[in-house]
Design an enzyme around this catalytic site. Sequence first.
Site, short mmCIF file in Angstrom:
data_model
loop_
_atom_site.label_atom_id
_atom_site.label_comp_id
_atom_site.label_asym_id
_atom_site.label_seq_id
_atom_site.Cartn_x
_atom_site.Cartn_y
_atom_site.Cartn_z
N SER A 149 13.95 -30.90 -50.12
CA SER A 149 14.28 -30.21 -48.86
C SER A 149 13.80 -28.77 -48.96
CB SER A 149 15.80 -30.22 -48.67
OG SER A 149 16.18 -29.33 -47.64
N TYR A 162 24.41 -28.79 -51.71
CA TYR A 162 23.15 -29.40 -51.24
C TYR A 162 21.95 -28.59 -51.73
CZ TYR A 162 19.77 -31.57 -48.03
OH TYR A 162 18.69 -32.25 -47.50
N LYS A 166 18.94 -29.87 -54.30
CA LYS A 166 17.52 -29.98 -53.94
C LYS A 166 16.66 -29.10 -54.86
CE LYS A 166 18.13 -33.06 -50.76
NZ LYS A 166 17.65 -34.45 -50.95
N1 LIG Z 1 17.57 -34.66 -42.03
C1 LIG Z 1 17.12 -33.51 -42.52
O1 LIG Z 1 17.14 -32.48 -41.84
C2 LIG Z 1 16.55 -33.46 -43.91
C3 LIG Z 1 15.76 -32.36 -44.26
C4 LIG Z 1 15.24 -32.29 -45.55
C5 LIG Z 1 15.49 -33.30 -46.45
N2 LIG Z 1 16.27 -34.36 -46.10
C6 LIG Z 1 16.51 -35.38 -47.10
O2 LIG Z 1 15.94 -36.60 -46.67
C7 LIG Z 1 16.67 -37.69 -47.23
C8 LIG Z 1 17.04 -38.65 -46.11
O3 LIG Z 1 17.91 -37.96 -45.21
P1 LIG Z 1 18.14 -38.41 -43.70
O4 LIG Z 1 18.22 -37.17 -42.91
O5 LIG Z 1 17.20 -39.48 -43.33
O6 LIG Z 1 19.64 -38.94 -43.83
P2 LIG Z 1 20.34 -40.25 -43.27
O7 LIG Z 1 21.79 -40.01 -43.49
O8 LIG Z 1 19.85 -40.57 -41.92
O9 LIG Z 1 19.83 -41.37 -44.29
C9 LIG Z 1 20.20 -41.33 -45.65
C10 LIG Z 1 20.33 -42.75 -46.15
O10 LIG Z 1 20.67 -42.68 -47.54
C11 LIG Z 1 21.67 -43.65 -47.79
N3 LIG Z 1 22.47 -43.24 -48.93
C12 LIG Z 1 23.25 -42.15 -49.05
N4 LIG Z 1 23.86 -42.14 -50.23
C13 LIG Z 1 23.45 -43.24 -50.89
C14 LIG Z 1 23.74 -43.80 -52.16
N5 LIG Z 1 24.61 -43.22 -52.99
N6 LIG Z 1 23.12 -44.95 -52.52
C15 LIG Z 1 22.27 -45.56 -51.67
N7 LIG Z 1 21.97 -45.10 -50.45
C16 LIG Z 1 22.55 -43.95 -50.06
C17 LIG Z 1 22.52 -43.68 -46.52
O11 LIG Z 1 23.27 -44.89 -46.41
C18 LIG Z 1 21.46 -43.53 -45.45
O12 LIG Z 1 20.97 -44.79 -45.02
C19 LIG Z 1 17.88 -37.07 -47.95
O13 LIG Z 1 17.60 -36.98 -49.32
C20 LIG Z 1 17.98 -35.70 -47.32
O14 LIG Z 1 18.59 -34.77 -48.18
C21 LIG Z 1 16.79 -34.47 -44.84
#
Ligand SMILES: NC(=O)c1ccc[n+]([C@@H]2O[C@H](COP(=O)([O-])OP(=O)(O)OC[C@H]3O[C@@H](n4cnc5c(N)ncnc54)[C@H](O)[C@@H]3O)[C@@H](O)[C@H]2O)c1
Length: 253
Positions: A149, A162, A166
């Site tokens: 991130s 968080y 990251k």
């Molecule tokens: N959305 C944002 O703004 C953003 C920005 C930068 C990075 N990210 C990163 O991208 C990745 C995906 O995020 P997203 O926004 O799509 O979130 P999201 O919540 O839509 O999807 C995350 C998925 O991970 C699964 N998950 C969570 N904990 C888990 C575990 N212990 N075991 C197995 N599965 C698990 C959840 O069930 C979910 O399906 C994350 O690592 C997040 O930190 C997100």
Amino acid sequence: MRLDLAGKAVLVTGAASGIGSACARAFLAEGARVGLIDRSPIPPLVGDFTDEPVRQFGGLDGEVVAVQADVTDEQALASAVDTVAQRFGRLDVVVGCAGISGPVGTPVAETTAEDFATVLAVNVTGQFLLVKHCLPWLAPGASVVFLASDSAFVCAPGMAPYCASKGALVTLTKALAVELDGVRVNCVCPSVVDTPMSRGDLGDALDDPEFPVQATDDVAQHVLYLASARSRTVNGQAVLADFGVSARSGFPA
Ligand SMILES: NC(=O)c1ccc[n+]([C@@H]2O[C@H](COP(=O)([O-])OP(=O)(O)OC[C@H]3O[C@@H](n4cnc5c(N)ncnc54)[C@H](O)[C@@H]3O)[C@@H](O)[C@H]2O)c1
């Protein structure tokens, strides 16, 4: 750009939602075979978790294997990885998307050690365990891509666990890149992406036109590039995609 991902064996964690789901669909659209791991049920296989291949995911045809597992449960994760890898015979690409945001908006004084440990367990240890258990299956030239991130580099108040997780993931990326022979390890570092996670944390602020928000497909395209041989010279890197926000200095000009 030709990515040549057709037929590649790809494993995506966090595939039930947001960025992971978009990545899985993008790989399928390229003709890759995709294994999906999530702790939540993965649409459209709700109530039908099985190691049998299905022919469709997200409206796209392809060879898909879905296994429900929590990335913090080493035994369950190892078994899920083996199920996917045995189906495909090898792994060419591993995408670690599973992640949680933790107590966003919580001051340090109110953040518990348990909150902190929970976020690190999923966002850091879960990624480590994923690679550890994929190792026996990784094909020569395999590529690992983590979802880190922009919070690894720039921080907002109220998100200490968080941000720390990251930052650790960016360094884990480098540690693995220098240790694993014949396997590239990189991470993508997007700013806010419109997903259920960010909607849950930020709500309607995402709809403010002044607020730069990216789409899951923007992120998936970075992941596909890093997964493909087109990026064969890129290893141990964090690709920061934040509309240039972090490039601006405090100089008043
Ligand atoms: N959305 C944002 O703004 C953003 C920005 C930068 C990075 N990210 C990163 O991208 C990745 C995906 O995020 P997203 O926004 O799509 O979130 P999201 O919540 O839509 O999807 C995350 C998925 O991970 C699964 N998950 C969570 N904990 C888990 C575990 N212990 N075991 C197995 N599965 C698990 C959840 O069930 C979910 O399906 C994350 O690592 C997040 O930190 C997100």
